[in-house]
Design an enzyme around this catalytic site. Sequence first.
Site, PDB file in Angstrom:
ATOM      1  N   SER A  77       0.854  -1.181   0.000  1.00 27.28           N
ATOM      2  CA  SER A  77       0.000   0.000   0.000  1.00 27.28           C
ATOM      3  C   SER A  77       0.887   1.227   0.000  1.00 27.28           C
ATOM      4  CB  SER A  77      -0.889   0.014   1.253  1.00 27.28           C
ATOM      5  OG  SER A  77      -1.523   1.259   1.407  1.00 27.28           O
ATOM      6  N   TYR A  90      -2.030   0.103  10.524  1.00 22.43           N
ATOM      7  CA  TYR A  90      -2.070  -0.395   9.149  1.00 22.43           C
ATOM      8  C   TYR A  90      -0.797   0.015   8.413  1.00 22.43           C
ATOM      9  CZ  TYR A  90      -3.523  -0.931   4.282  1.00 22.43           C
ATOM     10  OH  TYR A  90      -3.586  -1.273   2.954  1.00 22.43           O
TER      11      TYR A  90
END
Length: 135
Positions: A77, A90
């Site tokens: 990501s 995250y």
Amino acid sequence: DVNNPADVAAAAALAPDVTLVVNNAGIAQPGGFLAADSEEVMHRMFETNVFGVLRVSKAFAPILQANGGGALLNVLSVASWINGGELAAYSASKSAAWSLTNALRQAPASGAVVPQAHPAGVLAWREAFMAAARS
């Protein structure tokens, strides 16, 4: 389920001729590092986003090697580069997965190419996720 070693082993057993593995499992939950449940949230994220990548990589590396190398694509990501507030755990987990991916590239045992993807569409998703978390 990448968190279940038996499931990962079963998936590998079903694909003895695989030449491309896409590691795309991941979870996210809002909450900063100082939130009351931050350790629990971080453990859960690392279990899936880091150890899941490791489990799948270890299970499929011998198969990729037996099939001439192939590729193990880890979908990370853009959050692995940009950390902020509500997606702290995250982002940290995806940064760790990025580091793991870089280390896997240097592991000659698999013979696989280990590219990585850092989707940028996550930024739009992040804004929607943050708005939902605030409401």
